[in-house]
Design an enzyme around this catalytic site. Sequence first.
Site, short mmCIF file in Angstrom:
data_model
loop_
_atom_site.label_atom_id
_atom_site.label_comp_id
_atom_site.label_asym_id
_atom_site.label_seq_id
_atom_site.Cartn_x
_atom_site.Cartn_y
_atom_site.Cartn_z
N ASP A 4 1.00 -1.36 0.10
CA ASP A 4 0.46 -0.33 0.60
C ASP A 4 0.77 1.28 0.70
OD1 ASP A 4 -2.00 -1.92 0.75
OD2 ASP A 4 -1.42 -1.69 2.18
N GLY B 28 1.90 2.74 -2.96
CA GLY B 28 1.31 3.73 -4.12
C GLY B 28 2.03 3.35 -5.19
N LYS B 29 2.21 2.12 -4.93
CA LYS B 29 2.49 1.05 -6.19
C LYS B 29 1.67 1.65 -7.57
CE LYS B 29 3.20 -2.76 -4.52
NZ LYS B 29 2.69 -1.75 -2.72
N GLY B 30 0.57 0.94 -7.23
CA GLY B 30 -0.65 0.71 -8.40
C GLY B 30 -0.61 2.53 -9.32
N HIS C 119 -4.08 -2.68 -6.33
CA HIS C 119 -3.23 -1.95 -6.56
C HIS C 119 -4.34 -1.41 -7.32
CE1 HIS C 119 0.61 -4.13 -7.38
NE2 HIS C 119 0.16 -3.90 -6.24
N THR D 139 3.51 -12.49 4.77
CA THR D 139 2.33 -13.07 3.56
C THR D 139 3.15 -14.39 3.52
OG1 THR D 139 0.87 -12.94 1.87
CG2 THR D 139 3.63 -11.58 1.64
N ARG E 234 -6.73 1.08 7.92
CA ARG E 234 -4.55 0.51 7.81
C ARG E 234 -4.21 1.49 9.08
NH1 ARG E 234 -4.02 2.32 1.82
NH2 ARG E 234 -4.70 0.06 0.82
N LEU F 176 2.95 12.15 -0.85
CA LEU F 176 4.47 14.03 -0.19
C LEU F 176 3.01 14.88 0.69
CD1 LEU F 176 7.05 14.01 0.77
CD2 LEU F 176 7.19 16.14 -1.48
N THR G 111 2.47 13.87 -5.36
CA THR G 111 1.52 15.16 -4.77
C THR G 111 0.48 14.89 -4.89
OG1 THR G 111 1.62 16.15 -7.41
CG2 THR G 111 3.38 16.30 -5.72
P1 IMP Z 1 -2.40 -12.87 3.67
O1 IMP Z 1 -1.29 -12.14 2.86
O2 IMP Z 1 -3.47 -12.63 3.04
O3 IMP Z 1 -1.57 -14.10 4.25
O4 IMP Z 1 -1.38 -12.05 5.07
C1 IMP Z 1 -0.92 -11.70 5.45
C2 IMP Z 1 -0.54 -10.49 5.99
O5 IMP Z 1 -0.52 -9.64 4.65
C3 IMP Z 1 -1.76 -9.36 6.52
O6 IMP Z 1 -1.25 -8.67 7.62
C4 IMP Z 1 -2.34 -8.77 5.65
O7 IMP Z 1 -3.02 -7.80 5.95
C5 IMP Z 1 -1.01 -8.69 4.61
N1 IMP Z 1 -0.94 -8.29 3.03
C6 IMP Z 1 -1.42 -9.09 2.86
N2 IMP Z 1 -1.67 -8.21 1.34
C7 IMP Z 1 -1.22 -7.04 1.56
C8 IMP Z 1 -1.51 -5.86 0.60
O8 IMP Z 1 -1.61 -6.10 -0.56
N3 IMP Z 1 -1.13 -4.81 0.91
C9 IMP Z 1 -1.12 -4.77 3.08
N4 IMP Z 1 -1.23 -5.90 3.38
C10 IMP Z 1 -1.30 -6.79 2.53
MG MG Z 2 -2.60 -2.48 -2.05
#
Ligand code: IMP
Ligand code: MG
Length: 332
Positions: A13, A15-17, A42, A189, A253, A280, A320
Site C-alpha cells: 500500500d 502507492g505502487k498502482g 493496486h 504474507t 490501516r 508527499l 503529489t
Molecule cells: P495474506 O497475504 O492474506 O496471507 O495476509 C498476511 C498479512 O499480509 C496480513 O497482515 C495482511 O494484511 C498482509 N497483506 C497481504 N497482502 C497485502 C497487501 O497487498 N497490502 C497490505 N497488506 C497485505
Molecule cells: Mg494495496
Amino acid sequence: MPCTVIAGGFWGDEGKGKIISYLALKEPLDLCVRTGSVNAAHTIWYQGKRYALHMVPGGFVHEKCRLLVAPGCNVDIKSLLEEVELTGVRDRIGVDSQASIIEAKHSEQDKASAHLKGIGTTGRGVGPAVEERARRTAKLAKDIPELKPYLTDVVAETNEAIDKGKNVLLEGTQGLLLSLYHGTYPYVTSRDTSASAICSEVGVGPTKVDNVLVVLKSFITRVGAGPLAGEISKEEAQKRGWFETAAGTGRDRRVAPFNFDLARKAIMVNGATQIALTKLDCVYPASQGARTFGNLPAEAKQFVGKVEKQMRVPVALVGTGPDALDLIDRRD
Ligand code: IMP
Ligand code: MG
C-alpha cells in the site's frame, strides 16, 4: 526503462498502482507483468475513475500495453475475469499456463484457521493455495477451460520483449516487510516480496533487469497484526490526514511516521536503483498537485533531500496526489 522491477518498500500500500499507471502512460510501457495474488490490490485513479485491481496489471491504462499474469501468480479466476471485463483488456491480457489457481476451499481454509486469523490475513486464500502448490497438488491455469483463451508462455513473451529493447515492467505486489523471508515473521504474507522474487515469479534472470524502483510512502501503514514501530492512534492519523482503509478488505490501516531504518533495509534487500516517494501531499499539504520540484514547499524539499542522502539512491518520482499524472518526474 527497458526492464524495470517495481517493489514495495514497507508493508504494501505504498502507492505502487499509481506509479505503475504513470509509467505505463509516460514511457509508454509495451509489456507489464503482474506477480503475487489477490491479497494485494493496486489502486489506480485514471480519467476520474478509481480501479482497485487484484489480478489485472496496472499497465492497463496504456491501451497498447500487453498485460501478463506471471507463472508464479496464484490466480483467482472470478476476480481475474471480472477485472478483465471492467478494464476492457480481453484482447491484450495473457495468463501463464503454469500459474496456479486459488479455489473456494482455500479462502474457506484461510478464514477458518485461528492461526491465520491471529496474523490478520486478508482471507483471500492465498496462504492455503501456496501450501497446496508446495505440496504439488495445485491446479494450474492450463487445467481450467475458462482460462483457455488467455493462456500463454509469459516467460518467453517477457524475455523476448526485453531482448528487443521494449519497455517492460515487472509489477511487484505488497512490500518488503511482508516478505516471508525478510519481513516481520510470522506476521507476513506467504511469499517473498523482494525484487529478486518478483523476477523469479516472472521467469526473468537478474542480469536482464536494468532498474529496480522501490516505492516508499511518505508515512507508513500496515494492515493486520504484527509490530509497527512508532505507531500512532487512529485519531492522530485522522488529524494528520494519514488515515486510510485497505483497498482490498476495507480494514482500517494502522499508521506510523516514515522510518529511515526500515526504508534503508528495503533499499538494501531490493538493490534499489531508484526510489518513488508517494503521498508527499499527505505529509506536506502545500505539495498537493505539484508537478515540478520547484513548486514544492521548502520542508517537503528537505524531506526528499534527506531520503536521498540517507538511502544514497535518487528519488526519481514524487507523488503529489491521487491521479496518475499528479507526480514530479525528476529523471531527466
Ligand atoms: P495474506 O497475504 O492474506 O496471507 O495476509 C498476511 C498479512 O499480509 C496480513 O497482515 C495482511 O494484511 C498482509 N497483506 C497481504 N497482502 C497485502 C497487501 O497487498 N497490502 C497490505 N497488506 C497485505
Ligand atoms: Mg494495496
